[in-house]
Design an enzyme around this catalytic site. Structure first.
Site, mmCIF file in Angstrom:
data_model
loop_
_atom_site.group_PDB
_atom_site.id
_atom_site.type_symbol
_atom_site.label_atom_id
_atom_site.label_comp_id
_atom_site.label_asym_id
_atom_site.label_seq_id
_atom_site.Cartn_x
_atom_site.Cartn_y
_atom_site.Cartn_z
ATOM 1 N N SER A 5 -6.170 -68.340 -13.596
ATOM 2 C CA SER A 5 -6.340 -66.896 -13.460
ATOM 3 C C SER A 5 -5.080 -66.164 -12.994
ATOM 4 C CB SER A 5 -7.497 -66.594 -12.514
ATOM 5 O OG SER A 5 -7.293 -67.233 -11.278
ATOM 6 N N HIS B 52 -12.123 -67.216 -17.046
ATOM 7 C CA HIS B 52 -11.222 -66.288 -17.748
ATOM 8 C C HIS B 52 -11.101 -66.616 -19.240
ATOM 9 C CE1 HIS B 52 -9.559 -63.616 -14.651
ATOM 10 N NE2 HIS B 52 -9.727 -64.636 -13.824
ATOM 11 N N LYS C 166 -16.346 -61.076 -15.531
ATOM 12 C CA LYS C 166 -15.036 -60.750 -16.098
ATOM 13 C C LYS C 166 -15.213 -60.123 -17.488
ATOM 14 C CE LYS C 166 -12.769 -63.522 -12.793
ATOM 15 N NZ LYS C 166 -12.827 -64.850 -12.218
HETATM 16 C C1 LIG Z 1 -13.102 -65.328 -10.971
HETATM 17 C C2 LIG Z 1 -13.350 -66.784 -10.961
HETATM 18 C C3 LIG Z 1 -14.498 -67.311 -10.372
HETATM 19 C C4 LIG Z 1 -15.467 -66.456 -9.600
HETATM 20 O O1 LIG Z 1 -16.333 -65.756 -10.418
HETATM 21 P P1 LIG Z 1 -17.265 -64.632 -9.781
HETATM 22 O O2 LIG Z 1 -18.342 -64.457 -10.750
HETATM 23 O O3 LIG Z 1 -16.426 -63.422 -9.581
HETATM 24 O O4 LIG Z 1 -17.751 -65.171 -8.475
HETATM 25 C C5 LIG Z 1 -14.704 -68.663 -10.454
HETATM 26 N N1 LIG Z 1 -13.825 -69.467 -11.072
HETATM 27 C C6 LIG Z 1 -12.714 -68.997 -11.654
HETATM 28 C C7 LIG Z 1 -11.793 -69.936 -12.344
HETATM 29 C C8 LIG Z 1 -12.430 -67.637 -11.605
HETATM 30 O O5 LIG Z 1 -11.318 -67.169 -12.167
#
Ligand SMILES: *Cc1c(COP(=O)(O)O)cnc(C)c1O
Length: 395
Positions: free
Chosen positions: A182, A210, A241
């Site tokens: 990310s 992502h 996301k």
């Molecule tokens: C953003 C992210 C998460 C967390 O996701 P949320 O739904 O915001 O809790 C978990 N793992 C990765 C790799 C992320 O980039």
């Protein structure tokens, strides 16, 4: 005489000194291409709203209808009285979309890692984890009590060497990697990791937070991107996301997902996701199932923006996805750059330690399908202006 919270005051002062103190900006509008931040209208280069789905009329409509039908809160955990018909329907639709046997919907991507890892490995087991894995993976691993062995970033040879040396000392092993990293926007070599895992019989897990809505055919994610359907045991995902809503997903083999319904603690001990969010997630999956248009536009914008940033002389790191890190080095410079951009009407946050390693502070630009060519040009012009002013680029 100090008091018992002097340690906090000292730490907070040190954070401010080193440029790592997080200043919260507050958002006063929907996360569209332009939004109100701290009362000012700015170009949004910062949210994870890759496809603009957070304000998509079909998602908003679906949420309204679910609100009227189900009320505001499920008022129970999934395993007691909180499983709504639309939770089950969403799980089926996501499984179909991702071509997996089954899926489990939990409160967030962060929760999904806490939910999925501890039931599968424990004190007698070992987890092989990429050096740059997301914090929620690291915490999920720690929670399991398994031995954690870190392999070098995106390095299947190092993974294999470590598996060979350590696996015989444990009952079973698991390999876990981010799909898209990310903060750097690079992609795990999933095919090579799978080959190693297959050779040694490891449980395989990829966190595609992502990658969903971004990689693969019409945004079906990293497993689709590599053509590895049915080969990864567990895919972790998020609806927060590209899908534009909130919630986490654990997708994969039925035998595993069935087991997690019995054992995953966030599923058993924390309230279900609301009907409004669930319905919006379902509409997001429907939008992506019907057309690749948004994903195609996301990649067009990505190619344009990154190409122009490189042409201006910025170092955009090793990204191969819409995540565009603008590498600046020291945290105070990154904070100053971000502040100047904001004054110029561009919202792009600085990111420093511990989210990224020390000395690798950056501004992370999130390209989105919702940005027009004019929007992108506006952002580029301001990056060029501030970059020259602060001596990051020449000319
Ligand atoms: C953003 C992210 C998460 C967390 O996701 P949320 O739904 O915001 O809790 C978990 N793992 C990765 C790799 C992320 O980039």
């Amino acid at each position: 005489m100090g008091d018992k919270f002097d340690f906090i005051r000292e730490e907070m002062a040190a954070l401010k000194e080193s440029g790592l103190f997080i200043h919260l900006r507050t958002i006063g509008s929907a996360p569209g291409p332009w939004m109100i931040v701290d009362g000012k209208k700015v170009l949004n280069l910062c949210t994870n709203n890759y496809l603009g789905l957070a304000t998509h009329p079909r998602l908003v409509q679906a949420a309204h209808e679910a609100l009227d039908r189900f009320g505001v809160g499920p008022t129970a955990v999934r395993s007691i009285a909180g499983t709504l018909t639309i939770h089950v329907e969403l799980e089926r639709k996501v499984a179909e979309f991702k071509h997996v046997e089954d899926a489990l919907y939990v409160q967030s991507g962060f929760c999904a890692n806490q939910a999925a890892i501890p039931p599968l490995v424990g004190r007698e087991d070992v987890i092989f984890s990429d050096r740059l894995n997301h914090a929620s993976i690291i915490d999920g691993c720690r929670l399991s009590g398994a031995k954690i062995i870190v392999y070098e970033h995106c390095d299947p040879d190092d993974l294999e060497a470590k598996v060979k040396e350590n696996l015989p000392n444990y009952r079973r092993g698991m390999v876990i990697t981010d799909g898209v990293f990310s903060m750097d926007g690079d992609v795990a070599p999933l095919d090579k990791i799978y080959e190693v895992a297959e050779r040694y019989g490891l449980i395989t897990m990829v966190d595609d937070a992502h990658g969903e809505g971004v990689l693969g055919h019409g945004g079906r994610g990293i497993v689709d991107h590599f053509g590895l359907h049915g080969k990864f045991d567990i895919e972790i995902g998020t609806f927060s996301k590209a899908f534009g809503v909130v919630g986490g997903i654990i997708a994969g083999k039925k035998v595993v997902i069935d087991y997690l319904r019995q054992r995953a603690r966030p599923f058993l001990f924390s309230n279900a996701v609301t009907a409004t969010d669930t319905a919006a997630c379902m509409a997001a999956v429907a939008v992506l199932s019907e057309s690749t248009e948004l994903v195609d536009r996301l990649w067009e914008n990505t190619r344009y923006f990154k190409g122009e940033m490189k042409r201006l002389g910025f170092d955009v790191g090793r990204s191969v996805t819409p995540i565009t890190p603008v590498m600046l080095g020291e945290a105070p410079l990154a904070q100053q750059f971000s502040r100047r951009l904001f004054e110029e009407g561009v919202f792009a946050m600085a990111i420093g330690y511990p989210t990224v390693p020390k000395g690798q502070a950056r501004i992370r630009v999130m390209v989105s399908a919702m940005l027009s060519k004019d929007d992108l040009d506006y952002g580029l012009e301001k990056f060029a202006k501030v970059g020259r002013e602060l001596g990051v680029i020449s000319g």
